[in-house]
Design a protein around this motif. Structure first.
Motif, PDB file in Angstrom:
ATOM      1  N   TYR A  90       0.828  -1.207   0.000  1.00 20.69           N
ATOM      2  CA  TYR A  90       0.000   0.000   0.000  1.00 20.69           C
ATOM      3  C   TYR A  90       0.865   1.260   0.000  1.00 20.69           C
ATOM      4  N   GLU A  91       1.798   1.329   0.922  1.00 17.47           N
ATOM      5  CA  GLU A  91       2.654   2.513   1.022  1.00 17.47           C
ATOM      6  C   GLU A  91       3.522   2.666  -0.230  1.00 17.47           C
ATOM      7  N   GLY A  92       4.000   1.537  -0.779  1.00 17.55           N
ATOM      8  CA  GLY A  92       4.794   1.590  -2.002  1.00 17.55           C
ATOM      9  C   GLY A  92       3.983   2.124  -3.179  1.00 17.55           C
ATOM     10  N   LEU A  93       2.735   1.679  -3.283  1.00 20.26           N
ATOM     11  CA  LEU A  93       1.867   2.194  -4.349  1.00 20.26           C
ATOM     12  C   LEU A  93       1.568   3.677  -4.154  1.00 20.26           C
ATOM     13  N   MET A  94       1.345   4.084  -2.926  1.00 21.64           N
ATOM     14  CA  MET A  94       1.093   5.500  -2.652  1.00 21.64           C
ATOM     15  C   MET A  94       2.298   6.345  -3.073  1.00 21.64           C
ATOM     16  N   ARG A  95       3.508   5.870  -2.751  1.00 21.15           N
ATOM     17  CA  ARG A  95       4.714   6.589  -3.170  1.00 21.15           C
ATOM     18  C   ARG A  95       4.857   6.551  -4.687  1.00 21.15           C
ATOM     19  N   GLY A  96       4.603   5.388  -5.284  1.00 21.29           N
ATOM     20  CA  GLY A  96       4.753   5.237  -6.719  1.00 21.29           C
ATOM     21  C   GLY A  96       3.822   6.125  -7.524  1.00 21.29           C
ATOM     22  N   LYS A 125       2.908  12.583  -0.020  1.00 15.89           N
ATOM     23  CA  LYS A 125       4.045  13.500  -0.072  1.00 15.89           C
ATOM     24  C   LYS A 125       4.712  13.694   1.281  1.00 15.89           C
ATOM     25  N   THR A 126       4.299  12.940   2.305  1.00 18.00           N
ATOM     26  CA  THR A 126       4.867  13.147   3.628  1.00 18.00           C
ATOM     27  C   THR A 126       6.130  12.320   3.858  1.00 18.00           C
ATOM     28  N   ARG A 127       6.340  11.255   3.082  1.00 13.51           N
ATOM     29  CA  ARG A 127       7.548  10.429   3.220  1.00 13.51           C
ATOM     30  C   ARG A 127       8.260  10.374   1.886  1.00 13.51           C
ATOM     31  N   HIS A 128       9.549  10.142   1.910  1.00 20.10           N
ATOM     32  CA  HIS A 128      10.333  10.064   0.676  1.00 20.10           C
ATOM     33  C   HIS A 128      10.972   8.722   0.524  1.00 20.10           C
TER      34      HIS A 128
END
Length: 117
Positions: free
Chosen positions: A103-109, A114-117
């Protein structure tokens, strides 16, 4: 669980620049798995009470929550509220760790977070 995940992610962020620094994906995986532990430690007692109440045959009188808690405590003790915790944790860590990682990887992808890099 989500609060635990967020707290653990913030803790992982503080490890940047140390020998324990990890990638965001690894931090997501570990935080997701450990967050599930926090959830199940709190949820399993009520889940055990619920399961006991649901196991009563329909022909019997419906048990109360308080009565079921009393029955578990007097017959088994505190340990009775945590029955099944070990297999639950063994199942919860990998499934939740993978779910948060994906989930987090897809959100970043997708650039949705925008809160984590």
């Amino acid at each position: 669980m989500f609060g635990s995940f967020e707290g653990l992610m913030r803790l992982c962020t503080k490890l940047q620049g140390t020998s324990l620094e990890m990638s965001t994906g690894t931090a997501n995986f570990i935080s997701g798995g450990l967050g599930s532990f926090a959830f199940w430690f709190m949820a399993i007692p009520a889940d055990n009470v619920k399961n006991r109440m649901m196991a009563v045959p329909l022909s019997d009188a419906r048990p109360t929550f308080r009565g079921t808690v009393r029955l578990i405590y007097t017959t088994i003790g505190l340990r009775g509220f945590f029955a099944g915790l070990t297999p639950c944790l063994l199942r919860a860590f990998p499934s939740n760790a993978c779910a948060f990682y994906v989930y987090e990887g897809l959100m970043r992808g997708f650039g949705a977070e925008k809160t984590r890099h």
